[in-house]
Scaffold this motif. Sequence first.
Motif, PDB file in Angstrom:
ATOM      1  N   ARG A 267       0.822  -1.212   0.000  1.00  0.00           N
ATOM      2  CA  ARG A 267       0.000   0.000   0.000  1.00  0.00           C
ATOM      3  C   ARG A 267       0.857   1.264   0.000  1.00  0.00           C
ATOM      4  N   ILE A 268       1.899   1.233  -0.820  1.00  0.00           N
ATOM      5  CA  ILE A 268       2.771   2.388  -1.020  1.00  0.00           C
ATOM      6  C   ILE A 268       2.606   2.866  -2.456  1.00  0.00           C
ATOM      7  N   VAL A 269       2.281   4.148  -2.617  1.00  0.00           N
ATOM      8  CA  VAL A 269       2.110   4.741  -3.942  1.00  0.00           C
ATOM      9  C   VAL A 269       3.330   5.599  -4.254  1.00  0.00           C
ATOM     10  N   VAL A 270       4.064   5.236  -5.290  1.00  0.00           N
ATOM     11  CA  VAL A 270       5.235   6.004  -5.702  1.00  0.00           C
ATOM     12  C   VAL A 270       5.187   6.235  -7.207  1.00  0.00           C
ATOM     13  N   GLU A 271       6.031   7.143  -7.661  1.00  0.00           N
ATOM     14  CA  GLU A 271       6.145   7.369  -9.095  1.00  0.00           C
ATOM     15  C   GLU A 271       7.099   6.351  -9.702  1.00  0.00           C
ATOM     16  N   ASN A 272       7.162   6.335 -11.023  1.00  0.00           N
ATOM     17  CA  ASN A 272       7.959   5.323 -11.713  1.00  0.00           C
ATOM     18  C   ASN A 272       9.434   5.375 -11.349  1.00  0.00           C
ATOM     19  N   ALA A 273       9.981   6.558 -11.146  1.00  0.00           N
ATOM     20  CA  ALA A 273      11.403   6.663 -10.803  1.00  0.00           C
ATOM     21  C   ALA A 273      11.705   5.957  -9.493  1.00  0.00           C
ATOM     22  N   ALA A 274      10.827   6.099  -8.515  1.00  0.00           N
ATOM     23  CA  ALA A 274      11.030   5.419  -7.239  1.00  0.00           C
ATOM     24  C   ALA A 274      10.873   3.919  -7.395  1.00  0.00           C
ATOM     25  N   ALA A 275       9.914   3.513  -8.210  1.00  0.00           N
ATOM     26  CA  ALA A 275       9.703   2.086  -8.443  1.00  0.00           C
ATOM     27  C   ALA A 275      10.886   1.454  -9.162  1.00  0.00           C
ATOM     28  N   ALA A 276      11.639   2.240  -9.911  1.00  0.00           N
ATOM     29  CA  ALA A 276      12.806   1.697 -10.615  1.00  0.00           C
ATOM     30  C   ALA A 276      13.797   1.088  -9.634  1.00  0.00           C
ATOM     31  N   CYS A 299      12.106   7.177  -3.650  1.00  0.00           N
ATOM     32  CA  CYS A 299      12.561   8.564  -3.667  1.00  0.00           C
ATOM     33  C   CYS A 299      11.508   9.597  -4.020  1.00  0.00           C
ATOM     34  N   GLY A 300      10.330   9.184  -4.541  1.00  0.00           N
ATOM     35  CA  GLY A 300       9.354  10.193  -4.910  1.00  0.00           C
ATOM     36  C   GLY A 300       7.968   9.627  -5.133  1.00  0.00           C
ATOM     37  N   ALA A 301       6.958  10.475  -4.909  1.00  0.00           N
ATOM     38  CA  ALA A 301       5.573  10.020  -5.044  1.00  0.00           C
ATOM     39  C   ALA A 301       4.688  11.040  -5.753  1.00  0.00           C
ATOM     40  N   ASN A 302       5.284  11.854  -6.614  1.00  0.00           N
ATOM     41  CA  ASN A 302       4.493  12.836  -7.345  1.00  0.00           C
ATOM     42  C   ASN A 302       3.934  12.189  -8.607  1.00  0.00           C
ATOM     43  N   THR A 303       2.792  11.564  -8.430  1.00  0.00           N
ATOM     44  CA  THR A 303       2.213  10.750  -9.483  1.00  0.00           C
ATOM     45  C   THR A 303       0.696  10.786  -9.381  1.00  0.00           C
TER      46      THR A 303
END
Length: 312
Positions: A267-276, A299-303
């Motif tokens: 249940r963690i929502v992150v942007e693609n860069a963080a998922a990388a 590192c980021g969740a602006n998505t």
Amino acid sequence: MTEIVTYDDIKAAAERIADHIRPVALARAGAELWFALEHLQHTGSFKARGAANFVATHVAAGTMPEAGIVIASGGNAGLANAWAAVRHGVPVTVFTPTTSPAVKVARIRALGARTRQVGTEYDDALAASREHAASTGALLSHAYDHPLVAAGAGTLLEEIRRAGPDLDTVIVACGGGGLFAGVAAAAHVHGVRVVAVEPAGCPTLHAALAAGRPVEVGVESIAADALGARFVTPAALHWARQGDVRPVLVPDAAITVARRTLWEEHRIVVENAAAAAYAALHSGAYQPAPGEKVCVVLCGANTDPSDLVAGP
């Protein structure tokens, strides 16, 4: 050549920004796995650290011009600089590509920054920001290629070590290399391995290591809004050659799966860069040794979280 960020720079940054940023929280995700929840940082990414260090340093030194600062950004660095500048009453102008996610551009504007959208890639916005600085006298900041910015990012590794176990390895996403350079500079001192993860379509660090210098690469990835630099910084290349650094490439498909897994299982929502960063571990591109203690930096969740259930 870009000035190489040092551990002393990172220690100075940590003192400078301690009262301005949120200390990172670690969440245990497995027997020997932790997540660094940096996506909960001010403005939704680690970029707040570098921006806070950059702005505070110039304000304290009396070198902040009346025209304020200008920066080019895919979104996250623009957000961070807008946040840091407004806290000090400093004007800020942010140039973004027209392809930047709408959610990021809207948040930059909401913070009170002047925004201008130019071209389709980060480099287009960067060229426009340099022209703006030359014509207005504004102080040119940078999303990743500046020692103050990298030093701010490096404070994250110091906090991870204080917050968690005696880690062996930290996994971070790498685009232009600001986060990687700062983290690697600190990790080298502490004997921590750094896994630098890049999208296969934006292999700046891999290309630089192969060529022995920063070289231009293509930009084609779902994570390009944050990791879509065409060159890695000389500082990042320097630290990639020091200590225990493992560069890893991951395809977009693995990033998509990792991002959904973070949501579905944690249940963690992150942007693609963080998922990388997590994709390197989840896909097996990086395989820890038995008993290796690993921390993945989210590192980021602006998505836009609505697309977690969309796509292939």
